[in-house]
Design a protein around this motif. Structure first.
Motif, PDB file in Angstrom:
ATOM      1  N   PHE A  34       0.847  -1.194   0.000  1.00  0.00           N
ATOM      2  CA  PHE A  34       0.000   0.000   0.000  1.00  0.00           C
ATOM      3  C   PHE A  34       0.886   1.250   0.000  1.00  0.00           C
ATOM      4  CE2 PHE A  34      -3.908  -2.180   1.441  1.00  0.00           C
ATOM      5  CZ  PHE A  34      -3.368  -3.350   1.955  1.00  0.00           C
ATOM      6  N   TRP A  35       0.331   2.326  -0.503  1.00  0.00           N
ATOM      7  CA  TRP A  35       0.907   3.649  -0.298  1.00  0.00           C
ATOM      8  C   TRP A  35      -0.115   4.504   0.449  1.00  0.00           C
ATOM      9  CZ3 TRP A  35       5.636   5.657  -0.695  1.00  0.00           C
ATOM     10  CH2 TRP A  35       6.587   4.970  -1.462  1.00  0.00           C
ATOM     11  N   TYR A  36       0.353   5.121   1.546  1.00  0.00           N
ATOM     12  CA  TYR A  36      -0.464   6.053   2.310  1.00  0.00           C
ATOM     13  C   TYR A  36       0.141   7.438   2.158  1.00  0.00           C
ATOM     14  CZ  TYR A  36      -3.160   2.416   4.637  1.00  0.00           C
ATOM     15  OH  TYR A  36      -4.025   1.377   4.896  1.00  0.00           O
ATOM     16  N   VAL A  37      -0.708   8.461   2.270  1.00  0.00           N
ATOM     17  CA  VAL A  37      -0.242   9.834   2.124  1.00  0.00           C
ATOM     18  C   VAL A  37      -0.789  10.667   3.279  1.00  0.00           C
ATOM     19  CG1 VAL A  37      -2.178  10.457   0.604  1.00  0.00           C
ATOM     20  CG2 VAL A  37      -0.087  11.826   0.564  1.00  0.00           C
ATOM     21  N   GLN A  38       0.023  11.614   3.718  1.00  0.00           N
ATOM     22  CA  GLN A  38      -0.420  12.549   4.755  1.00  0.00           C
ATOM     23  C   GLN A  38      -0.124  13.964   4.286  1.00  0.00           C
ATOM     24  OE1 GLN A  38       1.198  11.977   8.723  1.00  0.00           O
ATOM     25  NE2 GLN A  38      -0.659  12.818   9.609  1.00  0.00           N
ATOM     26  N   TYR A  39      -1.171  14.685   3.917  1.00  0.00           N
ATOM     27  CA  TYR A  39      -1.034  16.076   3.547  1.00  0.00           C
ATOM     28  C   TYR A  39      -0.929  16.921   4.814  1.00  0.00           C
ATOM     29  CZ  TYR A  39      -2.616  14.242  -0.927  1.00  0.00           C
ATOM     30  OH  TYR A  39      -2.725  13.495  -2.081  1.00  0.00           O
ATOM     31  N   SER A  40      -0.409  18.126   4.648  1.00  0.00           N
ATOM     32  CA  SER A  40      -0.197  19.001   5.793  1.00  0.00           C
ATOM     33  C   SER A  40      -1.481  19.178   6.597  1.00  0.00           C
ATOM     34  CB  SER A  40       0.303  20.359   5.293  1.00  0.00           C
ATOM     35  OG  SER A  40       0.499  21.234   6.363  1.00  0.00           O
ATOM     36  N   ARG A  41      -1.384  18.911   7.902  1.00  0.00           N
ATOM     37  CA  ARG A  41      -2.488  19.102   8.845  1.00  0.00           C
ATOM     38  C   ARG A  41      -3.675  18.181   8.565  1.00  0.00           C
ATOM     39  NH1 ARG A  41      -1.456  24.264   7.294  1.00  0.00           N
ATOM     40  NH2 ARG A  41       0.050  25.394   8.560  1.00  0.00           N
ATOM     41  N   GLN A  42      -3.441  17.109   7.847  1.00  0.00           N
ATOM     42  CA  GLN A  42      -4.508  16.142   7.608  1.00  0.00           C
ATOM     43  C   GLN A  42      -4.102  14.781   8.151  1.00  0.00           C
ATOM     44  OE1 GLN A  42      -6.258  15.998   3.708  1.00  0.00           O
ATOM     45  NE2 GLN A  42      -5.933  18.184   3.335  1.00  0.00           N
ATOM     46  N   ARG A  43      -5.050  13.892   8.182  1.00  0.00           N
ATOM     47  CA  ARG A  43      -4.790  12.543   8.664  1.00  0.00           C
ATOM     48  C   ARG A  43      -4.124  11.698   7.590  1.00  0.00           C
ATOM     49  NH1 ARG A  43     -10.243  10.913  11.995  1.00  0.00           N
ATOM     50  NH2 ARG A  43     -10.591  12.954  12.921  1.00  0.00           N
TER      51      ARG A  43
END
Lengths: 108, 114
Positions: A34-43
């Motif tokens: 899997f690839w997960y992503v975390q944008y600024s100030r998000q989960r």
């Protein structure tokens, strides 16, 4: 032992340039990646999984069992792609192993 | 609908004290995971609950760590006699528990042990 390696802590590319975030894994069983992503100030959120073979937000990733890799690619980076990206491996026992993450910055 | 929630969002405690962290999963999600993320590190698996099955505790770093979950609802992660190395963000995630089910993450609890 299970392990996920993301060799780049930081990656900067110019807008419109191709981007590749590397991920290698070590697992004796049949892997699910899997690839997960975390944008600024998000989960933290799921970006894509190898089993779906989808392209999400222009990103693709191909599982290469021979090279034990699952690199994330996008042909033309956009500023909104700037985020933290984590590669993850799920075992048959439903445990998840995450890499240390790559911080991607897309320069305008 | 509401996503995964965690409380408190921040916790500062003194070394040696016990702390309890709470996770409210998405309703109907049978699987629940706890992770620890130390500064500059990846997510470290701690424990996994799936329905009424015995939890997978193989990721708990020491016997000071424990977690409970009542049915398919709230989970609490307890750290006894906290140490400075316990300082981290503790993340909770829930999923439908099916094969290939997507994990939905909470916002995390930032724990600082002084």
């Amino acid at each position: 032992a299970q392990r996920v390696t993301q060799p780049e802590k930081l990656l900067s590319v110019f807008k419109g340039a191709p981007v590749e975030l590397k991920c290698n894994y070590s697992y004796s069983g049949s892997p699910e990646l899997f690839w997960y992503v975390q944008y600024s100030r998000q989960r933290l959120q799921l970006l894509l999984r190898h089993i779906s073979r989808e392209s999400i937000k222009g990103f693709t990733a191909d599982l290469n069992k021979g090279e034990t890799s699952f690199h994330l690619k996008k042909p033309f980076a956009q500023e909104e792609d700037s985020a933290m990206y984590y590669c993850a491996l799920r075992t048959t026992g439903n445990q998840f192993y995450f890499g240390t993450g790559t911080s991607l910055t897309v320069i305008p | 609908g509401a996503g995964v929630s965690q409380s408190p969002s921040n916790k500062v405690t003194e070394k040696g004290k016990d702390v309890e962290l709470r996770c409210d999963p998405i309703s109907g999600h049978t699987a629940l995971y706890w992770y620890r993320q130390r500064l500059g590190q990846g997510l470290e698996f701690l424990i996994y609950f799936q329905g009424n099955s015995a939890p997978d505790k193989s990721g708990l770093p020491s016997d000071r760590f424990s977690a409970e979950r009542t049915g398919e609802s709230v989970s609490t992660l307890t750290i006894q006699r906290t140490q400075q190395e316990d300082s981290a963000v503790y993340l909770c995630a829930s999923s439908k528990g099916l094969p290939d089910a997507e994990q939905f993450f909470g916002p995390g609890t930032r724990l600082t042990v002084l």
